[in-house]
Design a protein around this motif. Structure first.
Motif, mmCIF file in Angstrom:
data_model
loop_
_atom_site.group_PDB
_atom_site.id
_atom_site.type_symbol
_atom_site.label_atom_id
_atom_site.label_comp_id
_atom_site.label_asym_id
_atom_site.label_seq_id
_atom_site.Cartn_x
_atom_site.Cartn_y
_atom_site.Cartn_z
ATOM 1 N N ALA A 185 31.519 20.700 40.095
ATOM 2 C CA ALA A 185 32.560 20.678 39.284
ATOM 3 C C ALA A 185 32.303 19.947 37.846
ATOM 4 C CB ALA A 185 33.809 19.595 39.701
ATOM 5 N N LYS A 186 32.784 20.488 36.683
ATOM 6 C CA LYS A 186 32.344 19.995 35.364
ATOM 7 C C LYS A 186 33.564 19.784 34.591
ATOM 8 C CE LYS A 186 28.788 21.212 31.742
ATOM 9 N NZ LYS A 186 27.903 22.261 31.411
ATOM 10 N N ASN A 187 33.578 18.818 33.683
ATOM 11 C CA ASN A 187 34.592 18.532 32.854
ATOM 12 C C ASN A 187 34.074 18.082 31.406
ATOM 13 O OD1 ASN A 187 36.959 18.418 31.239
ATOM 14 N ND2 ASN A 187 38.016 17.868 33.509
ATOM 15 N N MET A 188 33.576 18.807 30.601
ATOM 16 C CA MET A 188 32.889 18.472 29.486
ATOM 17 C C MET A 188 31.509 17.932 29.844
ATOM 18 S SD MET A 188 35.001 19.633 27.258
ATOM 19 C CE MET A 188 34.232 19.093 25.702
ATOM 20 N N GLU A 189 31.222 16.722 29.699
ATOM 21 C CA GLU A 189 29.934 16.159 30.053
ATOM 22 C C GLU A 189 29.592 15.594 31.424
ATOM 23 O OE1 GLU A 189 31.992 14.662 28.153
ATOM 24 O OE2 GLU A 189 31.854 12.532 27.685
ATOM 25 N N TYR A 190 31.083 15.431 31.965
ATOM 26 C CA TYR A 190 31.065 14.758 33.443
ATOM 27 C C TYR A 190 30.827 16.094 34.585
ATOM 28 C CZ TYR A 190 32.995 10.883 30.669
ATOM 29 O OH TYR A 190 33.224 10.003 29.874
ATOM 30 N N VAL A 191 30.147 15.452 35.821
ATOM 31 C CA VAL A 191 30.042 16.476 36.713
ATOM 32 C C VAL A 191 30.278 15.683 38.082
ATOM 33 C CG1 VAL A 191 28.345 17.954 35.529
ATOM 34 C CG2 VAL A 191 27.565 15.919 36.708
ATOM 35 N N ILE A 192 30.541 16.465 39.171
ATOM 36 C CA ILE A 192 30.509 16.220 40.431
ATOM 37 C C ILE A 192 29.409 17.112 41.068
ATOM 38 C CG2 ILE A 192 31.651 15.848 42.603
ATOM 39 C CD1 ILE A 192 34.421 15.690 40.944
ATOM 40 N N THR A 220 29.241 11.569 38.464
ATOM 41 C CA THR A 220 28.342 11.209 37.469
ATOM 42 C C THR A 220 28.516 12.013 36.269
ATOM 43 O OG1 THR A 220 26.005 10.987 37.111
ATOM 44 C CG2 THR A 220 26.621 12.893 38.490
ATOM 45 N N ILE A 221 27.482 11.934 35.490
ATOM 46 C CA ILE A 221 27.472 12.627 34.150
ATOM 47 C C ILE A 221 26.281 13.492 34.017
ATOM 48 C CG2 ILE A 221 27.466 12.472 31.624
ATOM 49 C CD1 ILE A 221 28.324 9.573 31.862
ATOM 50 N N TRP A 246 40.422 19.039 37.916
ATOM 51 C CA TRP A 246 39.765 19.579 39.234
ATOM 52 C C TRP A 246 40.535 19.308 40.525
ATOM 53 C CZ3 TRP A 246 35.609 22.856 39.829
ATOM 54 C CH2 TRP A 246 35.054 23.330 38.744
ATOM 55 N N TRP A 282 40.531 15.134 40.134
ATOM 56 C CA TRP A 282 39.719 14.659 39.194
ATOM 57 C C TRP A 282 39.893 15.051 37.704
ATOM 58 C CZ3 TRP A 282 35.024 17.346 36.974
ATOM 59 C CH2 TRP A 282 33.720 16.479 36.669
ATOM 60 N N CYS A 329 33.944 6.387 36.090
ATOM 61 C CA CYS A 329 32.742 6.574 35.384
ATOM 62 C C CYS A 329 33.045 6.843 33.960
ATOM 63 C CB CYS A 329 31.830 7.534 36.148
ATOM 64 S SG CYS A 329 30.149 8.123 35.291
ATOM 65 N N PRO A 375 36.449 25.312 32.657
ATOM 66 C CA PRO A 375 35.135 24.378 32.480
ATOM 67 C C PRO A 375 34.018 25.094 32.482
ATOM 68 C CG PRO A 375 35.955 24.441 34.838
ATOM 69 C CD PRO A 375 36.965 25.333 33.988
ATOM 70 N N CYS A 395 36.547 23.382 46.318
ATOM 71 C CA CYS A 395 36.742 22.970 45.063
ATOM 72 C C CYS A 395 37.001 23.937 43.991
ATOM 73 C CB CYS A 395 35.164 22.479 44.867
ATOM 74 S SG CYS A 395 34.557 21.518 43.211
ATOM 75 N N ASN A 423 39.517 14.146 33.574
ATOM 76 C CA ASN A 423 38.897 13.595 32.412
ATOM 77 C C ASN A 423 39.781 13.144 31.534
ATOM 78 O OD1 ASN A 423 37.273 13.290 29.969
ATOM 79 N ND2 ASN A 423 36.204 15.007 30.086
#
Lengths: 328, 165
Positions: free
Chosen positions: B50-57, B148-149, A252, A305, A227, A325, A283, A307
């Motif tokens: 979970a979050k990495n800048m603009e991205y999330v789970i 997703t974002i 992650w 996961w 994505c 994060p 998680c 980035n």
């Protein structure tokens, strides 16, 4: 890709054990029946050759990965995405105090070619550095053939999602991927997909758990869905992560099955910070300023996961992004 | 041959691990459990785990029938417990707002061409393609992990889902 014909600069003729030696800048690498010997102008280091080869395998397969790949507490690489640091003692507090640490930077292609040649020469026919301990032969002894097929496996990197037309294929008995002995109880059914004509490239699903149950490697994150810069990199884990990964960005972990214990230490000094016990459904983030190593008694499924943004290391270094994060 | 048991979690049967601090703060690891989160969520609530800048789970408790949704980018739904049915539609008039990330909910039922359906169970991953409408249904409570974002419907409640000490 390692082949029998590859010769690189700094490669010697075989020694009395049948292995070639390699040099990179002022570093030299030699192996005998039991050990890898690494020398640099201010010091030297010895590693048992099995963990050395397992670490070398990951470093190459992951294309030096994100950040630091510590082979152990002394030797490792730092990826600068185009060029790579090879270091001894750089992330070891005591080596730095003693001023015996050493670091040299190499173009990506140069260090990769040397590492590939070393791996191709030093891995014997019966040893697979990607395999779990009970699924491979010994790394030790005098030179006894090669295992080019094992050491040149390509890392799966789906463009959109595994299983789509023109993307990475699914795994099956027919394609040479049998169910691993520790995942014999994993459901092998696929989702039921009904597609209207013309939408074959968009209506798609696959069993990720079946796919992972048939992985023939351990500790090798592979991309299954994309994505933008968000990459799902699941992997199957058994025994010990052969490297200690030092982050240059937040990473992650989502535990899909079973259990992994992570030892987390400070990235720069190696001082312990935490142990993270992850069970199915757990998680956790790995902050950008740590190093970590995982331990998995039973083969488990882990979703790594990442980035993939090339901006992140610079943003963190400049203080424009946090090491964690979220703050709460 | 020795038999091994693979342990998966579910809404009704999960065991959490945790952060054993040596010299750190547990908050730095943003540690949670998706089944724990989904067991306390409302149906179709999109809770970031979970979050990495603009991205999330996002962990989503799938129960009943969702609204139709659309995003301007691909999303991926991994079923972690239960069974869901995903309907996909090629819309006639609705378009995703490319300036927005994450998915947006649509009012009512969009018109368009049916693309197909997916019935997915635990461990199955489905593509939710960009600029297509999707609706998910689950007759029994199920859990989806969505790649997703971050969008307007993403719920962040880290302090209540994560280990804090």
């Amino acid at each position: 890709m390692t082949t029998e014909k590859v010769r690189v600069n700094g490669e010697s003729e075989p020694n009395e054990h049948g292995y070639r030696s390699y040099s990179l800048g002022e570093f030299t690498f030699k192996r005998d029946e039991h050990f890898a010997h690494i020398d640099w102008p201010t010091g030297h280091h010895v590693m048992a050759v099995e963990p050395f080869l397992k670490a070398l395998m990951r470093d190459i397969a992951w294309n030096f990965f994100y950040g630091t790949v510590n082979f152990d507490s002394v030797i490792g690489t730092v990826n600068h995405y185009g060029n790579v640091d090879l270091f001894a003692g750089r992330f070891n507090e005591d080596y730095r105090k003693a001023e015996i640490d050493h670091l040299e930077n190499f173009p990506h292609d140069e260090i990769k070619a040397t590492f590939e040649a070393m791996l191709g020469d030093w891995v014997n026919e019966s040893f697979d550095p990607f395999a779990a301990p009970q699924e491979t032969g010994s790394a030790y002894g005098d030179k006894d053939g090669n295992n080019y097929e094992a050491v040149t496996r390509s890392r799966v990197t789906a463009k959109r999602m595994v299983g789509l037309p023109d993307d990475e294929p699914l795994r099956s008995d027919e394609s040479g991927y049998a169910v691993n002995r520790m995942f014999a109880d994993v459901d092998q059914s696929e989702p039921e997909v009904s597609v209207e004509p013309g939408y074959e490239n968009e209506v798609s699903a696959f069993s990720l758990f079946k796919y992972l149950s048939r992985s023939d490697v351990t500790w090798n994150p592979s991309v299954v869905s994309v994505c933008k810069d968000s990459l799902y990199c699941p992997t199957t884990e058994e025994f010990i992560l052969p490297i200690i990964h030092g982050n240059d960005r937040v990473e992650w972990f989502l535990q899909l099955s079973d259990e992994i214990v992570w030892e987390v230490a400070d990235r720069e000094t190696g001082r312990p910070r935490a142990n993270v016990v992850m069970k199915a459904g757990d998680c956790a983030a790995m902050p950008a300023d740590i190093r970590h190593q995982g331990f998995s008694s039973k083969r488990s499924m882990l979703l790594v996961w990442e980035n993939n943004s090339s901006e992140l290391p610079g943003m963190i270094a400049r203080g424009e992004a946090l090491n964690v994060p979220v703050k709460f | 041959m020795k038999e091994y048991k693979t342990v998966f979690g579910s809404l009704t049967n999960f065991t959490k691990g945790g952060v054993e601090v040596i010299n750190d703060s547990p908050q730095n690891y943003v540690f949670s459990n998706i089944f724990d989160v989904a067991s306390r969520a409302k149906p179709w609530e999109k809770v970031a785990v979970a979050k990495n800048m603009e991205y999330v789970i996002e962990a989503i408790r799938a129960e009943g029938v969702s609204q139709w949704r659309i995003a301007s980018h691909d999303e991926f739904a991994l079923v972690m417990d239960g069974q869901v049915t995903i309907e996909l539609l090629d819309p006639d008039s609705v378009t995703a707002d490319v300036a927005r990330t994450g998915s947006m909910a649509l009012d009512g039922e969009p018109s368009g061409k049916k693309m197909g359906t997916i019935v997915a169970r635990r461990g199955h991953m489905s593509l939710l393609p960009a600029n297509r409408c999707y609706r998910i249904s689950a007759s029994d409570p199920s859990v989806i992990l969505l790649q997703t974002i971050q969008g307007p419907d993403t719920v962040e409640r880290w302090a209540s889902i994560c280990q804090t000490r």
